[in-house]
Design a protein around this motif. Sequence first.
Motif, PDB file in Angstrom:
ATOM      1  N   GLU A 117      -2.985 -32.709  23.199  1.00  0.00           N
ATOM      2  CA  GLU A 117      -2.972 -31.246  23.367  1.00  0.00           C
ATOM      3  C   GLU A 117      -3.288 -30.584  22.040  1.00  0.00           C
ATOM      4  OE1 GLU A 117       0.031 -29.107  26.201  1.00  0.00           O
ATOM      5  OE2 GLU A 117       1.083 -30.749  25.237  1.00  0.00           O
ATOM      6  N   ILE A 118      -4.164 -29.592  22.064  1.00  0.00           N
ATOM      7  CA  ILE A 118      -4.457 -28.807  20.859  1.00  0.00           C
ATOM      8  C   ILE A 118      -4.387 -27.323  21.219  1.00  0.00           C
ATOM      9  CG2 ILE A 118      -6.182 -28.235  19.108  1.00  0.00           C
ATOM     10  CD1 ILE A 118      -7.237 -31.063  19.333  1.00  0.00           C
ATOM     11  N   ASN A 119      -3.575 -26.599  20.487  1.00  0.00           N
ATOM     12  CA  ASN A 119      -3.427 -25.158  20.718  1.00  0.00           C
ATOM     13  C   ASN A 119      -3.686 -24.412  19.427  1.00  0.00           C
ATOM     14  OD1 ASN A 119      -2.404 -25.748  23.335  1.00  0.00           O
ATOM     15  ND2 ASN A 119      -0.395 -26.123  22.440  1.00  0.00           N
ATOM     16  N   LYS A 120      -4.259 -23.254  19.561  1.00  0.00           N
ATOM     17  CA  LYS A 120      -4.531 -22.466  18.357  1.00  0.00           C
ATOM     18  C   LYS A 120      -3.469 -21.376  18.197  1.00  0.00           C
ATOM     19  CE  LYS A 120      -8.033 -19.671  16.089  1.00  0.00           C
ATOM     20  NZ  LYS A 120      -7.338 -18.411  15.853  1.00  0.00           N
ATOM     21  N   TYR A 121      -3.077 -21.140  16.960  1.00  0.00           N
ATOM     22  CA  TYR A 121      -2.154 -20.033  16.711  1.00  0.00           C
ATOM     23  C   TYR A 121      -2.886 -18.711  16.846  1.00  0.00           C
ATOM     24  CZ  TYR A 121       1.529 -23.114  15.151  1.00  0.00           C
ATOM     25  OH  TYR A 121       2.510 -24.050  15.110  1.00  0.00           O
ATOM     26  N   LEU A 122      -2.315 -17.858  17.670  1.00  0.00           N
ATOM     27  CA  LEU A 122      -2.893 -16.532  17.878  1.00  0.00           C
ATOM     28  C   LEU A 122      -1.867 -15.536  17.376  1.00  0.00           C
ATOM     29  CD1 LEU A 122      -5.203 -14.918  19.296  1.00  0.00           C
ATOM     30  CD2 LEU A 122      -3.732 -14.859  21.301  1.00  0.00           C
ATOM     31  N   GLU A 123      -2.215 -14.809  16.332  1.00  0.00           N
ATOM     32  CA  GLU A 123      -1.233 -13.920  15.733  1.00  0.00           C
ATOM     33  C   GLU A 123      -0.907 -12.769  16.665  1.00  0.00           C
ATOM     34  OE1 GLU A 123      -2.150 -12.687  11.780  1.00  0.00           O
ATOM     35  OE2 GLU A 123      -0.133 -11.877  11.474  1.00  0.00           O
ATOM     36  N   LYS A 124       0.382 -12.544  16.836  1.00  0.00           N
ATOM     37  CA  LYS A 124       0.839 -11.459  17.707  1.00  0.00           C
ATOM     38  C   LYS A 124       0.621 -10.123  17.029  1.00  0.00           C
ATOM     39  CE  LYS A 124       5.136 -11.691  19.760  1.00  0.00           C
ATOM     40  NZ  LYS A 124       6.446 -12.369  19.984  1.00  0.00           N
TER      41      LYS A 124
END
Length: 926
Positions: free
Chosen positions: A361-368
């Motif tokens: 699994e690879i997820n990208k950090y998405l800044e809130k």
Amino acid sequence: MEIKLPFIFFSLSLIILLLVPFSFAQIPGFVSLDCGGNVNFTDEIGLKWTPDDKLTYGEISTISVANEKRKQYTTLRHFPADARKYCYKLDVVSRTRYLLRATFLYGNFDNNNMYPKFDISVGATHWSTIVISDANTIESIELILLVTSPTITVCLSNATTGTPFISTLELRQLNGSVYYTDFENRYYLSVSARINFGAQSNAPIRYPDDPFDRIWESDSSKKANYLVDVAPGTQKISTNVSIDVNRIEMPPVKVMQTAVVGTNGFLTYRLDLEGFPGFGWAFVYLAEIEDLAKGESRKFRPVIPGQLDLSKVVLNIEENAPGKYRLYEAGVTNISLPYVLSFKLGKTSDSSRGPLLNAMEINKYLEKNDGSPDGDAISSVLSNYTPAEWANEGGDPCLPVPWSWVHCSSDPQPRIISIFLSNKNMTGNIPLGITKLTGLVEIWLDGNMLTGPIPDFSRCRDLMIVHLENNQLTGPLPNTLMKLPNLRQLYVQNNMLSGRIVSTGSNNDLILNYNGNLNLHKGKGRVSDKQAIIIGSAVGAPILLLVTILSFLVTCKRKKKYNSKDHLACHRSQFMISSNNDDGPIEGAQCFSYSELKISTNNFEKKVGSGGFGVVYYGKLDDEKEIAVKVLASDSYQGKREFSNEVSLLSRIHHRNLVELLGYCREEGNCMLIYEFMHNGTLKEHLYGPLTQGRSINWIKRLEVAEDAAKGIEYLHTGCTPAVIHRDVKSSNILLDRHMRAKVSDFGLSKIAAEGVSHVSSVVRGTVGYLDPEYYISQQLTDKSDVYSFGVILLELISGQEAISNDSFGANCRNIVQWAKLHIESGDIQGIIDPALQDNYNLQSMWKIAEKALMCVQPHGHLRPSMSEVVKEIQDAISIEKQSMRTSDEMSSNSMHSSMNTGSMDLGATDNYLSIDESITQPSAR
Ligand SMILES: *[C@@H]1O[C@H](CO)[C@@H](O)[C@H](O)[C@H]1NC(C)=O
Ligand SMILES: *[C@@H]1O[C@H](CO)[C@@H](O)[C@H](O)[C@H]1NC(C)=O
Ligand SMILES: *[C@@H]1O[C@H](CO)[C@@H](O)[C@H](O)[C@H]1NC(C)=O
Ligand SMILES: *[C@@H]1O[C@H](CO)[C@@H](O)[C@H](O)[C@H]1NC(C)=O
Ligand SMILES: *[C@@H]1O[C@H](CO)[C@@H](O)[C@H](O)[C@H]1NC(C)=O
Ligand SMILES: *[C@@H]1O[C@H](CO)[C@@H](O)[C@H](O)[C@H]1NC(C)=O
């Protein structure tokens, strides 16, 4: 795509609707919204879909797409392609993690074949830009988020082409903490890859196999740039034995029951990572499902270009999850990944089996984005008017686009500056929440049925225009309102206000209309008839026009203010170089006479170089010292003052990696600079061109040259006061002395940068191919422009290619940066390494330099490293190179043994990761 089984519950509430979650049963925490649908139904895998039929805006279309018969994909909802946002509101349990999924199947619903492009956001956070590129393919995006409020909103906005639409919206409550990160209060995880390796069909695995309905893509599903470059010897394996996955949120058993193994000692894959480059979260899931004989082992290392630390990790399932059929997860919670990810798992030299991989699994950090700070205050206003359409637009008041009845400032955390609620049938008191909007400039609440007193607006110091006319307001006209420093227009006519109008403070030019308030009278203050300009009861179109004009004025005014500040900054950054006298001797520099130079150069006989600034001649002084005399082209220096400045500056700079200026000559209309002579010419000559045939410099030498040159430039940036920006760093300006030590030459273009000022505005100069594009565009020169040029030199050192070439870089590419970037980012460093280096380099040191080079040529200066960082990186590369030279000397006696091994992994018996890495990052080269 078929799976089976039952059920769900769903809770949703749409805008406008009373938030009554209707739930019929089973799996708590699932919402499956069939957009554009009109019936409740259960699909073939047991998901219970519910229509979004309570939504009052948008239109429904039905579509029919071959190969896609699932009912939820036969309908969709589309929205006007205007400047508004259209939101779904979903009930959630606060402080809980969810998986949020939105899908889009265009199906040419509008018979336009106009592939839509629009934005989707979660609250105030831009989630993704949806770009439809095929009418019959489902676009799907997923987000893992810790929700912090009882509802979340998902909005479509910014219709760029075509009509925004949505097919499904799904919410899955997660249990446990698998997706916990230290950053989850500030970042969402945007899902980029979730892969089931060794899958037995193309179909993904999801609910009910995965109780959270995550979609595990099959590694054999055919998509562009998805899991290509598969290593030879890769085999799929599977088992029927159940896997102990330990925690519920781990990949489902069915996913873990299949895997790939690298029978040749390694596994390789390449795939595009949607949303990257960026920081991400990456995990692999491993379970031993093969029978290993006694004494056998399976140990391997992950290799990702540019992640050297990762290669030090040894993955050993047996050690971490002893016994077969048990899950072991390994990963990193914050790693920088490229868009094109090439990764490799390579067995260690002491492992008997090749690597194994069950899932990833690879997820990208998405800044809130926390949105407008006015969100809470304005929500409290809305809660009084829940049935009204304007109170249900949903999402953040300002982001990604504002509600239709507000205007917001353009700050990153926008404030509400205008409210337009004329003629909305508002009843009750003026909501107190409005007085908390401290950025307000303009309020229109006229033509409603508001009652009670005018509240205290004293916190809204910027208020300029207030429209409260045509309501049923009572009480006095508050002093606090009259005294607001910026108030220019106040309309309160046709209410039931009473009392006396007191002083308007300093507001001499206030327009006040208080007509039609029977009990409101002028006080003794300074309110004259002139000030109380009467405007008739004003509603409708003229007002709207006025609003537009006014708000236009307000924005312009703000812009202007901003610009003038900018302007100021520009001015400040310009400075004058303190100058020497125009004629007399130049301070700190030796003056040579023309006749003296004529003799020492034998009447300018031997030309050793020429550049943009003139021709260079060889010479020898009386004391046998060899010199280089640069005769400046007459137009190089516009005036004597520039020449003096330059010479005075240059002769103050001494560093072992800078070519020394010995003196100058300014006679008979000539300007000359006298430098120390450098025996081995320019770096450029040693890298390419006819002279290099068979005698090009080796990698370690190239690294040393790079180190020398970098130190020279570093000194210019940090060792000189004021700092010096070279402005023309290139391989022909790096000279080599008798001992092949490098020095940086030609400060002809240098300008002094004033202390404490980060940039110098000046006419763009430099050499094509080395020129910093940001500098070129902005004309703002910084030390990072030199860093860019130096990055180009690093690429030249790696590749032996010129910075600009018409035919070396393939079609449509003339530039070494573009070309190298393409190769390096796709993990193919071999494709750019100078063939003249043969195999005589360590791949790790090569990667180190390649990565640093790419950092140096980042389009934006602030992303580039400083020269000091570059020096350090080169020094690290040198020590890696030296260490590996030692290691390979020691191992040369083993080389027979190693070349006889079938797998490329076995570089003798040493477990030194340096040597192992070298072999595993060169897939099938040997
Ligand atoms: C779907 O089911 C819910 C709950 O039973 C019900 O309130 C709703 O009216 C149904 N909708 C349709 C379109 O049948
Ligand atoms: C809308 O999208 C276009 C193109 O994708 C982009 O240039 C623009 O900045 C976006 N506008 C907003 C308000 O996000
Ligand atoms: C998640 O936790 C809730 C509450 O503890 C429980 O009711 C639900 O069944 C769990 N869901 C899954 C898929 O385990
Ligand atoms: C698993 O079971 C299926 C059906 O029972 C059988 O066809 C298959 O060969 C088995 N696979 C393994 C690896 O034992
Ligand atoms: C990840 O690491 C980078 C660099 O160390 C840092 O800037 C960033 O804030 C970290 N966290 C996230 C969520 O990106
Ligand atoms: C206000 O109420 C009137 C009468 O009930 C109605 O006709 C009108 O549409 C309403 N206006 C708004 C903006 O809701």
